[in-house]
Scaffold this motif. Structure first.
Motif, PDB file in Angstrom:
ATOM      1  N   ASN A  25      20.519 -26.657 -69.849  1.00 46.35           N
ATOM      2  CA  ASN A  25      21.294 -27.360 -70.879  1.00 46.35           C
ATOM      3  C   ASN A  25      21.354 -26.601 -72.207  1.00 46.35           C
ATOM      4  O   ASN A  25      21.300 -27.196 -73.280  1.00 46.35           O
ATOM      5  N   LEU A  26      21.482 -25.285 -72.123  1.00 48.10           N
ATOM      6  CA  LEU A  26      21.732 -24.516 -73.344  1.00 48.10           C
ATOM      7  C   LEU A  26      23.162 -24.766 -73.786  1.00 48.10           C
ATOM      8  O   LEU A  26      24.000 -25.202 -72.996  1.00 48.10           O
ATOM      9  N   PHE A  27      23.445 -24.487 -75.059  1.00 42.91           N
ATOM     10  CA  PHE A  27      24.792 -24.702 -75.577  1.00 42.91           C
ATOM     11  C   PHE A  27      25.608 -23.423 -75.370  1.00 42.91           C
ATOM     12  O   PHE A  27      25.381 -22.418 -76.039  1.00 42.91           O
ATOM     13  N   PRO A  28      26.568 -23.457 -74.444  1.00 43.14           N
ATOM     14  CA  PRO A  28      27.233 -22.217 -74.034  1.00 43.14           C
ATOM     15  C   PRO A  28      28.126 -21.611 -75.115  1.00 43.14           C
ATOM     16  O   PRO A  28      28.449 -20.435 -75.054  1.00 43.14           O
ATOM     17  N   HIS A  29      28.530 -22.414 -76.109  1.00 42.07           N
ATOM     18  CA  HIS A  29      29.444 -21.897 -77.133  1.00 42.07           C
ATOM     19  C   HIS A  29      28.678 -21.257 -78.293  1.00 42.07           C
ATOM     20  O   HIS A  29      29.293 -20.761 -79.225  1.00 42.07           O
ATOM     21  N   LEU A  30      27.357 -21.302 -78.224  1.00 42.33           N
ATOM     22  CA  LEU A  30      26.545 -20.728 -79.300  1.00 42.33           C
ATOM     23  C   LEU A  30      25.741 -19.553 -78.758  1.00 42.33           C
ATOM     24  O   LEU A  30      25.385 -19.532 -77.580  1.00 42.33           O
ATOM     25  N   TYR A  84      25.340 -14.582 -75.575  1.00 35.58           N
ATOM     26  CA  TYR A  84      25.631 -15.961 -75.211  1.00 35.58           C
ATOM     27  C   TYR A  84      24.860 -16.301 -73.929  1.00 35.58           C
ATOM     28  O   TYR A  84      24.589 -15.409 -73.122  1.00 35.58           O
ATOM     29  N   SER A 135      25.591 -17.449 -71.113  1.00 39.75           N
ATOM     30  CA  SER A 135      26.159 -17.041 -69.829  1.00 39.75           C
ATOM     31  C   SER A 135      25.935 -15.565 -69.540  1.00 39.75           C
ATOM     32  O   SER A 135      26.134 -15.110 -68.424  1.00 39.75           O
TER      33      SER A 135
END
Lengths: 276, 259
Positions: free
Chosen positions: B104-109, B150, B152
């Motif tokens: 649940n990391l924030f992919p846009h950050l 990032y 990903s």
């Protein structure tokens, strides 16, 4: 050209007919033929009915250059009004749409009921009827002039559509993102602002472009209450000049330029928001 | 002071528990996910919860930071009573870090932004301080060089270590791990477990749901076995692994220790 397989295995190629049809020169040729056919039938039809083309009289409605210098024509003023109307109504629709979407997603029984009622009423009323309601009913009650009534009507109508775009985009963000945000102590508002909404932009840009284009197009409807925008200008010019073919072709082309520019601009933004 | 049931770990560590659950029940409709859970965790204690899937172990630790709400019973975490609608829940979550199976990391950050957004927005730590902390914790999870990437762009093991660092950056006093290695490729499991062992060595209070029994043997002070929403067995690891009391626990251990 001499060709011989350099390896044991040759990759099979698609059938010849398909290759020819999808090649660039043939595609362009087919495209030109179709467009040419449409233009020719229009031209031929107008000649048969004895239409007198007067394209040379059109430019003055776009702009004029006289001794007093360069001056914008009526169509240009109409375009500015259309853009003004669209931008203001779209801003209203964005704000109201987000509010409705958040209400719908709030989990509050009252909130989601209010949102659903708004959505169903607006979505199931013809835009023209909605405009009459705003201008002839709400107008006198709240002392709205035709311009304000138009902005409100378009804003409210598109807010309903946009709220669904927001809702779908917000729901497209993985549920784990809410939990990730919650687990570091974020409030729901913070989770929306910093985590969920930024990620949902990617999902909402394509349909939102469609809505922007729709907004510009549906703004033409306010010509029925004589707001001096692009379509109204077209009607006025025709009543002066009787050049209905030239004027409507020109007006359509102006709308096309605006909407294509919009689509192109957003495709650039989309690239920015693509998954990293 | 009113009588309180004495648990194995309480005898061991003494003092007031930092997590105290009394007769917790949890229902999903008519399905009972948690059935009369009594347990406590003391400051600095490492508890490992295991059990077959569907036994309620994830539900239990998700209750500890109010991601799920228990239906009945009393739960006090870090001095805050947890219940649905409590105004203290956000405060609680700042003290209780959570590491998820799916990261649940924030992919846009970027990694750095993932680590600083909590401290900056929730704890109102100035950016410079938050970033300095983030770099320190990235060092601690052995990926200082990935700060500007990032999520990903990282491997699963690296992402999970970033997730651990994200919780550490909140300066949590308790860390919950919900099957942190279950979604990882086998060769990445150890790098995450190593970080968790290192964390245990610092005296962090940890509650881990995991099937990594090697890890459990190494760090656990207390083992808990759950089945059917109940705690079946609570024991220190040496006893738990050699002479489990219940038949169900024995059968479970045989199955997962076989290979």
């Amino acid at each position: 050209m001499h060709q011989s397989p350099s390896t044991d295995y040759v990759i099979p190629r698609p059938p010849l007919a398909g290759r020819i049809l999808s090649s660039a020169p043939v595609s362009i040729l087919i495209y030109l033929l179709v467009i040419g056919f449409i233009i020719y039938t229009a031209y031929d039809g107008s000649r048969a009915m004895g239409y007198n083309w007067q394209w040379y009289r059109m430019p003055q409605y776009l702009w004029t250059i006289t001794d007093e210098g360069f001056q914008w024509g009526e169509i240009a003023f109409g375009l500015v009004k259309t853009l003004q109307l669209s931008v203001l109504a779209f801003a209203l629709a964005l704000g109201l749409g987000l509010l409705v979407a958040l209400l719908r997603l709030s989990g509050l029984l009252v909130g989601s009921a209010v949102a659903r009622v708004f959505l169903e009423i607006v979505r199931n009323t013809p835009l023209l009827v909605l405009l009459y309601l705003f201008y002839y009913v709400l107008g006198p009650i709240f002392e709205l002039d035709r311009y304000a009534a138009s902005i409100l009507c378009l804003g409210v109508y598109h807010a309903a559509l946009i709220s669904e775009i927001f809702r779908a985009a917000i729901n497209s963000v993985a549920p784990g993102q809410w939990e990730g945000a919650a687990s570091i102590g974020m409030s729901k508002a913070q989770a929306y602002r910093y985590i969920v909404l930024p990620q949902s932009v990617r999902f909402m840009l394509p349909p939102m472009t469609g809505e922007m284009v729709n907004m510009v197009k549906s703004s033409a409807i306010v010509s029925v209450i004589a707001v001096a925008e692009l379509t109204t200008m077209g009607r006025n010019i025709i009543s002066d000049s009787y050049m209905s073919f030239e004027v409507w072709f020109t007006i359509a082309a102006v709308y096309l330029v605006v909407t294509l520019t919009l689509s192109f601009g957003v495709s650039l933004i989309e690239r920015h928001y693509a998954l990293k | 002071m009113a009588y309180q049931p004495v648990f194995a770990n309480e005898v061991m560590t003494g003092g007031n528990p930092i997590i105290q659950a009394e007769s917790l029940d949890k229902f999903y409709g008519s399905f009972q996910a948690l059935d009369n859970i009594n347990m406590s965790v003391h400051s600095g204690e490492r508890v490992v919860i295991c059990g077959p899937s569907g036994s309620g172990k994830s539900t239990l630790i998700r209750c500890f930071n109010a991601l799920e709400h228990h239906s009945a019973g009393k739960l006090v975490v870090d001095g805050i009573e947890v219940y649905e609608g409590s105004k203290q829940i956000r405060k609680l979550r700042q003290e209780v870090g959570m590491v998820f199976q799916q990261f649940n990391l924030f992919p846009h950050l970027t990694v750095l932004e993932n680590l600083t957004i909590g401290p900056m927005r929730v704890r109102k730590v100035p950016r410079a301080e938050a970033e300095a902390n983030a770099h320190r914790y990235l060092e601690r999870v052995h990926i200082p060089e990935q700060a500007d990437k990032y999520p990903s762009q990282l491997s699963g093991g690296q992402q999970q270590r970033v997730a651990i660092a994200r919780s550490l950056c909140m300066e949590s006093r308790i860390m919950l791990f919900d099957e942190p290695t279950s979604a990882l490729d086998p060769e990445m499991i150890n790098e995450v477990l190593d970080v968790m062992v290192g964390l245990a060595d610092t005296g962090m209070t940890m509650v881990c749901v995991t099937h990594e029994m090697g890890f459990a043997r190494k760090v656990a002070d207390t083992m808990i076995f759950m089945d059917g929403g109940q705690i079946i067995e609570t024991a220190p690891p040496e006893k738990f692994f050699t002479q489990p009391e219940s038949e169900r626990c024995r059968a479970f251990l045989e199955q997962i220790l076989e290979h």
